[in-house]
Motif scaffolding. Structure first.
Motif, mmCIF file in Angstrom:
data_model
loop_
_atom_site.group_PDB
_atom_site.id
_atom_site.type_symbol
_atom_site.label_atom_id
_atom_site.label_comp_id
_atom_site.label_asym_id
_atom_site.label_seq_id
_atom_site.Cartn_x
_atom_site.Cartn_y
_atom_site.Cartn_z
ATOM 1 N N GLY A 1 0.818 -1.214 0.000
ATOM 2 C CA GLY A 1 0.000 0.000 0.000
ATOM 3 C C GLY A 1 0.847 1.257 0.000
ATOM 4 N N GLN A 2 0.134 2.327 -0.339
ATOM 5 C CA GLN A 2 0.820 3.595 -0.574
ATOM 6 C C GLN A 2 1.421 4.186 0.708
ATOM 7 O OE1 GLN A 2 -1.722 6.793 -2.117
ATOM 8 N NE2 GLN A 2 -0.775 6.378 -4.083
ATOM 9 N N ARG A 3 0.677 4.104 1.798
ATOM 10 C CA ARG A 3 1.173 4.721 3.032
ATOM 11 C C ARG A 3 2.471 4.044 3.484
ATOM 12 N NH1 ARG A 3 -1.501 7.400 7.369
ATOM 13 N NH2 ARG A 3 -3.540 6.695 6.672
ATOM 14 N N ALA A 4 2.455 2.698 3.470
ATOM 15 C CA ALA A 4 3.642 1.957 3.910
ATOM 16 C C ALA A 4 4.827 2.293 3.023
ATOM 17 C CB ALA A 4 3.357 0.461 3.862
ATOM 18 N N SER A 5 4.580 2.318 1.746
ATOM 19 C CA SER A 5 5.659 2.588 0.800
ATOM 20 C C SER A 5 6.228 3.990 1.022
ATOM 21 C CB SER A 5 5.093 2.434 -0.605
ATOM 22 O OG SER A 5 5.982 2.937 -1.532
ATOM 23 N N LYS A 6 5.318 4.940 1.206
ATOM 24 C CA LYS A 6 5.766 6.329 1.392
ATOM 25 C C LYS A 6 6.571 6.462 2.682
ATOM 26 C CE LYS A 6 5.121 8.959 -1.015
ATOM 27 N NZ LYS A 6 3.814 9.385 -1.419
ATOM 28 N N LEU A 7 6.080 5.859 3.760
ATOM 29 C CA LEU A 7 6.795 5.975 5.041
ATOM 30 C C LEU A 7 8.187 5.358 4.941
ATOM 31 C CD1 LEU A 7 3.885 5.188 7.517
ATOM 32 C CD2 LEU A 7 5.046 7.387 7.224
ATOM 33 N N ALA A 8 8.271 4.228 4.256
ATOM 34 C CA ALA A 8 9.576 3.582 4.104
ATOM 35 C C ALA A 8 10.532 4.494 3.320
ATOM 36 C CB ALA A 8 9.417 2.243 3.408
ATOM 37 N N ARG A 9 9.986 5.153 2.310
ATOM 38 C CA ARG A 9 10.847 6.049 1.520
ATOM 39 C C ARG A 9 11.293 7.246 2.355
ATOM 40 N NH1 ARG A 9 8.541 7.030 -4.365
ATOM 41 N NH2 ARG A 9 10.588 7.912 -4.703
ATOM 42 N N LEU A 10 10.391 7.755 3.178
ATOM 43 C CA LEU A 10 10.776 8.886 4.034
ATOM 44 C C LEU A 10 11.867 8.462 5.001
ATOM 45 C CD1 LEU A 10 7.264 10.448 4.866
ATOM 46 C CD2 LEU A 10 8.944 11.260 3.205
ATOM 47 N N MET A 11 11.762 7.223 5.469
ATOM 48 C CA MET A 11 12.798 6.717 6.392
ATOM 49 C C MET A 11 14.138 6.633 5.675
ATOM 50 S SD MET A 11 11.241 3.840 8.826
ATOM 51 C CE MET A 11 11.011 4.299 10.522
ATOM 52 N N THR A 12 14.100 6.177 4.428
ATOM 53 C CA THR A 12 15.348 6.084 3.666
ATOM 54 C C THR A 12 15.981 7.462 3.487
ATOM 55 O OG1 THR A 12 13.972 4.662 2.329
ATOM 56 C CG2 THR A 12 16.257 4.785 1.686
ATOM 57 N N LEU A 13 15.127 8.473 3.439
ATOM 58 C CA LEU A 13 15.659 9.839 3.282
ATOM 59 C C LEU A 13 16.225 10.380 4.594
ATOM 60 C CD1 LEU A 13 12.787 11.440 1.143
ATOM 61 C CD2 LEU A 13 15.030 10.667 0.340
ATOM 62 N N GLY A 14 16.111 9.580 5.651
ATOM 63 C CA GLY A 14 16.673 9.978 6.943
ATOM 64 C C GLY A 14 15.723 10.834 7.756
ATOM 65 N N LEU A 15 14.446 10.838 7.407
ATOM 66 C CA LEU A 15 13.482 11.637 8.167
ATOM 67 C C LEU A 15 13.079 10.905 9.448
ATOM 68 C CD1 LEU A 15 13.479 13.436 5.724
ATOM 69 C CD2 LEU A 15 11.012 13.360 5.668
ATOM 70 N N PRO A 16 12.764 11.665 10.491
ATOM 71 C CA PRO A 16 12.430 11.021 11.775
ATOM 72 C C PRO A 16 11.021 10.422 11.762
ATOM 73 C CG PRO A 16 12.263 13.404 11.984
ATOM 74 C CD PRO A 16 12.743 13.134 10.591
ATOM 75 N N VAL A 17 10.880 9.298 11.086
ATOM 76 C CA VAL A 17 9.586 8.613 11.018
ATOM 77 C C VAL A 17 9.552 7.586 12.147
ATOM 78 C CG1 VAL A 17 8.151 7.077 9.605
ATOM 79 C CG2 VAL A 17 9.470 8.901 8.513
ATOM 80 N N PRO A 18 8.472 7.517 12.939
ATOM 81 C CA PRO A 18 8.425 6.531 14.033
ATOM 82 C C PRO A 18 8.601 5.109 13.505
ATOM 83 C CG PRO A 18 6.601 8.073 14.195
ATOM 84 C CD PRO A 18 7.270 8.350 12.887
ATOM 85 N N HIS A 19 9.299 4.344 14.281
ATOM 86 C CA HIS A 19 9.598 2.967 13.906
ATOM 87 C C HIS A 19 8.305 2.165 13.708
ATOM 88 C CE1 HIS A 19 11.283 -0.961 13.914
ATOM 89 N NE2 HIS A 19 10.544 -1.284 14.957
ATOM 90 N N GLY A 20 8.326 1.216 12.788
ATOM 91 C CA GLY A 20 7.118 0.412 12.610
ATOM 92 C C GLY A 20 7.270 -0.684 11.574
ATOM 93 N N PHE A 21 6.166 -1.364 11.340
ATOM 94 C CA PHE A 21 6.123 -2.490 10.398
ATOM 95 C C PHE A 21 4.962 -2.318 9.430
ATOM 96 C CE2 PHE A 21 8.343 -4.163 13.992
ATOM 97 C CZ PHE A 21 9.338 -4.929 13.418
ATOM 98 N N ALA A 22 5.113 -2.943 8.278
ATOM 99 C CA ALA A 22 4.003 -2.954 7.325
ATOM 100 C C ALA A 22 3.539 -4.386 7.137
ATOM 101 C CB ALA A 22 4.465 -2.384 5.991
ATOM 102 N N LEU A 23 2.222 -4.577 7.123
ATOM 103 C CA LEU A 23 1.652 -5.895 6.819
ATOM 104 C C LEU A 23 1.133 -5.860 5.386
ATOM 105 C CD1 LEU A 23 -0.481 -6.722 10.002
ATOM 106 C CD2 LEU A 23 1.990 -6.848 9.686
#
Ligand code: PEP
Ligand code: MG
Length: 871
Positions: free
Chosen positions: A29-51
């Protein structure tokens, strides 16, 4: 095992957001994908998992939430979020604060205080009951509304106890006190809700496939409570309306004792999106956080190649990024954003060019109705020429002229327009017709002069005698009523409506400069008058691809000479009238050639049936007969003689040239004399291109060409000057397309007149199709109005065949398109793919065609940058 160590195969159904591996929207899904990309950019995204979709599908059938490496251990608070492939497809609302329970309460109290912890617990019980069991949270609140609103720990504790009892009574089980159970029940409920019939219907209406999956994201809660500055907000660094930089968004500061109590504040003093009575801003409250958010938004724009609106949280002054959505934008903002991103190097110029919808450039060229303006729509038709105008309704061209003389804006309403209305159209601020399609007279002229126009508003009843328009529901709009016409949407509204002004220059012209540097398809203008030619030059055309000479004869000073010529009963009388027309016609060409110096100008010889130039109404005939000193009966008889049952298929185009060659002779002489006069000073010579309309047989071309070449020779000899000119034909009949090989032997160029070619290929009247076009498009008979967007399957095939046959015969043959399709992006792309040299369109559509041509070139080079940023 540490949470970071869970990096499963995506097929396994669970993946850590910071695994560093691609989290595909197609699986998670889009949200999971986007959050993962933001994390790769080094943004402070809260830790988590995607199902994954697969995993959630199993959950819906009572499967289990996979092992999350202790993420759901007591003490952590989690948020459970939906992540469909496309956010627009829905999904249950986020369930926040999973993990709060009697056991975790003391630890939470230590961190954020007793009252805040209890308030969170109270709210979570309600939300959990709603998500998992469909209970109404209000039922819980109404147990003790005063306690729910209070920050008193004792009152809150009392309320929670009553809620827990109520929950057990309603559900039959106690409220789950195990975080893992809370998570599992929440996730399963979301998975089941996704499969409910109503959710399915809603998302399928938005284009979701029947088997669309739902992913879930499980993340640590980053906000909602804490000491110090705490809260949630949104930020974007560009204005959604203009694309100009600044701070836009807001921050909702949370009361530390009562997390449900918030105060909204602007991000900074210049934040135009949000007002705050107290005047306090996030910049004043927590300047470090705003700086960090700014960096995060810039980093996102660079990393994801677009401007994003970030959803963020601040906990005790620490920033966390919760989500990112591409900034919503008007067409103007889209251009500004793309140009700015390219200038900062965040995206390439090619990407900037591809990111803007060419059609949206219309917003720059004409006034438009403001996006949120109130519209009292009383009629609708085809959006024939873009832009909006407000004025008083007039029903005749003369009334439009009279209104203009008084500086009074007017909207000209006609059943349909004809050549006699052109002056009135020039005076009006907008045109509305009850009949007609996208290539009707009104539509073509209005687009040419940049006048907002709606045609084929067939639901409106026009009573010319009463000077009224009546709507299907009986509303009567009278002569002089103030109305607003929206030619961009095809609507007409009562009263005046708020507008936004046109705006050229700046990022608009910068983007078009980039387009010109890329495109290898010429863009010319259809320009009939010096005014059109000047507009076309301002829009930086590569030449004129179609100058319809008939419009020159409708001028008041000329129409009577033209009529004399038509009514002449012998060759000498006809020649005398043509001799008087010659200098007038030459004057027109001198002016146009002068404006277009250095560029090709294609002039089409006379095309319409002659009866179009004759007076119609009895009083007009009488007036004309008197002026000419002729009996009325003679004028009427000649008009009758010229009338045809089917004039569009009758004595028009090259048929006039063959049967009344003196007319074309005069026009050719005027063209050549004008070109030699303009070229005399040798500054950027003009190369006239003489074009023969409505050809269907090569013999027609041979006959006309012989005379034109002879006239060219005569004029060069008489003037003692050499001239380069070209002679070509319009391909407007299916036969001309089929015989393009023959035509190419005698022609330097073929220009496809796709208005007539569409009309004749379909056997569909371009002037009458408007009556049923909407029904045809709505019922899927035509994917689009073929007079608007080229019918690639049918008309396009004819064009391809013609271009191949033509080029096989004459490899140097130049190919162009000069129908209204020249300003339609998909038709422009077709022309590029088909190997055309240029398209030609109304001057006001030239910017659209320039950008569309650049996009066509980029796409054909297969230099498409990685797809859209929403993955
Ligand atoms: C055409 O038919 O496509 C064309 C350009 O000519 P007109 O619209 O003047 O008939
Ligand atoms: Mg035509």
């Amino acid at each position: 095992m540490k949470p970071e160590e869970i990096i499963r195969d995506p097929m396994d159904g669970v993946i850590s957001l910071d695994s560093g591996r691609a989290v595909r929207s197609a699986a998670y899904g889009q949200r999971a994908s986007k959050l993962a990309r933001l994390m790769t950019l080094g943004l402070p995204v809260p830790h988590g998992f995607a199902l994954s979709f697969e995993c959630v599908r199993e959950l819906a059938e009572n499967g289990e939430v996979p092992d999350l490496a202790g993420m759901e251990a007591p003490g952590r608070l989690l948020a459970l979020r939906s992540s469909p492939y496309d956010r627009a497809w829905g999904g249950a609302p986020t369930l926040r604060c999973i993990g709060v329970c009697e056991r975790s309460l003391p630890a939470l109290e230590n961190r954020i205080g007793r009252s805040a912890s209890l308030d969170i617990y109270r709210r979570f019980i309600g939300e959990f009951a709603m998500t998992v069991h469909g209970l109404d949270p209000q039922d819980f609140q109404s147990l003790d509304p005063a306690a729910a609103a209070s920050a008193d720990p004792a009152a809150l504790r009392g309320l929670i106890d009553r809620m827990l009892e109520f929950y057990e009574e309603e559900i039959g089980d106690p409220f789950p006190q195990d975080p893992r159970v809370q998570l599992e029940q929440g996730a399963r409920a979301m998975a089941k809700a996704w499969n409910s019939p109503s959710s399915r219907i809603l998302r399928e209406a938005k284009g979701a496939p029947a088997d669309a999956g739902l992913g879930l994201v499980i993340q640590e809660v980053a906000s909602g409570f804490g000491t110090g500055v705490t809260g949630r907000g949104e930020i974007q660094l560009v204005d959604s309306r203009t694309g100009k930089p600044g701070y836009f968004g807001s921050f909702r500061l949370i009361d530390p004792d009562k997390p449900t109590r918030v105060r909204e504040m602007p991000l900074a003093a210049e934040d135009a999106e949000c007002g705050d009575e107290a005047g306090l801003t996030l910049e004043e409250t927590c300047p470090g956080a705003l700086r960090e958010l700014r960096r995060a938004a810039m980093r996102t724009a660079e990393g994801l190649s677009d401007a994003y609106r970030l959803v963020f949280a601040i906990r005790s002054g620490q920033v966390a990024i919760l989500d990112a959505h591409p900034v919503r934008r008007t067409a103007r903002a889209a251009v500004q954003i793309s140009v700015d991103l390219a200038k900062t190097g965040a995206i390439s110029r090619s990407r900037a060019l591809l990111q803007v919808d060419p059609r949206s450039l219309i917003e720059y060229l004409h006034p438009q109705i403001a996006p949120n303006a109130h519209r009292d729509v009383f009629g609708a038709g085809l959006a024939a020429s873009p832009g909006a105008a407000t004025g008083r309704i007039v029903f005749t061209a003369e009334a439009a002229q009279a209104a203009a003389a008084q500086d009074e804006p007017s909207i000209l309403v006609r059943v349909e327009t004809g050549p006699e209305d052109i002056r009135g159209m020039h005076s009006a601020n907008g045109v509305l017709t009850v009949r007609g399609g996208m290539t009707s007279h009104a539509a073509v002229i209005a687009r040419g002069i940049g006048l907002p126009c709606v045609v084929g508003a067939s639901d409106l009843r026009l009573d010319f005698a009463e000077r009224t328009l009546t709507t299907p529901d009986g509303r009567v709009i009278r002569d002089g009523a103030l109305v607003t016409l929206d030619g961009t949407r095809g609507e007409v509204m009562a009263g005046s409506v708020e507008m936004i002004a046109p705006e050229l220059g700046g990022s608009f012209s910068e983007l078009l400069d980039w387009a010109d540097a890329v495109r290898d398809l010429g863009v010319r203008a259809n320009a009939d008058t010096p005014l059109d030619a000047r507009t076309a030059r301002e829009f930086r055309v590569d030449g004129i691809g179609l100058c319809r000479t008939e419009h020159m004869f409708f001028d008041e000073a000329r129409i009577s000479v033209m009529r004399e010529m038509i009514l002449a009963d012998c060759d000498s009388a006809r020649q005398a009238a043509l001799d008087r027309l010659l200098p007038m016609q030459r004057e027109d060409f001198v002016e146009i050639f002068d404006i277009m110096r250095g560029l090709p100008v294609t002039i089409r010889l006379l095309d319409p049936p002659l009866h179009e130039f004759l007076p119609n109404a009895p009083e007009e005939i009488a007036e004309f007969a008197e002026a000419m000193g002729l009996p009325i009966a003679q004028v009427t008889a000649r008009a009758r003689e010229l009338s045809e049952v089917n004039p569009m298929l009758g004595m028009r185009g090259v048929r006039l040239g063959v049967t009344m060659p003196a007319i074309y002779d005069m026009q050719a002489r005027a063209i050549f004399e004008a070109a030699i006069a303009v070229n005399r000073d040798s500054r950027a010579p003009v190369v006239p291109e003489v074009m023969i309309p409505l050809v269907s047989a090569n013999r027609e071309v041979e006959l006309v060409k012989r005379r034109i070449d002879a006239i060219a020779e005569d004029v060069q000899r008489e003037q003692g000057s050499e001239l380069t000119y070209k002679l070509g034909v319009m391909v407007e009949t299916p036969r001309a397309a089929l015989r393009a090989g023959d035509l190419a032997a005698t022609s330097a160029f073929l220009s496809f007149g796709t208005n007539d070619l569409t009309q004749m290929t379909y056997g569909l009247s371009r002037d009458d199709a408007g009556r049923f076009m909407r029904v045809y498009v709505n019922q899927g008979v035509f994917p689009e109005d073929p007079f608007h967007s080229l019918d690639i399957e049918g008309v396009g095939e004819l064009m391809l065949m013609a271009s191949q046959r033509g080029r096989a015969q004459n490899p140097g043959l130049s190919l162009g398109l000069c129908g209204e399709h020249g300003g339609d992006p998909s038709s422009v792309r077709f022309c590029k793919v088909a190997g055309f040299d240029y398209v030609s369109c109304s001057p006001f559509r030239v910017p659209i065609a320039r950008l569309a041509a650049a996009q066509a070139t980029l796409l054909s080079r297969s230099q498409t940058p990685s797809g859209p940023s929403e993955t």
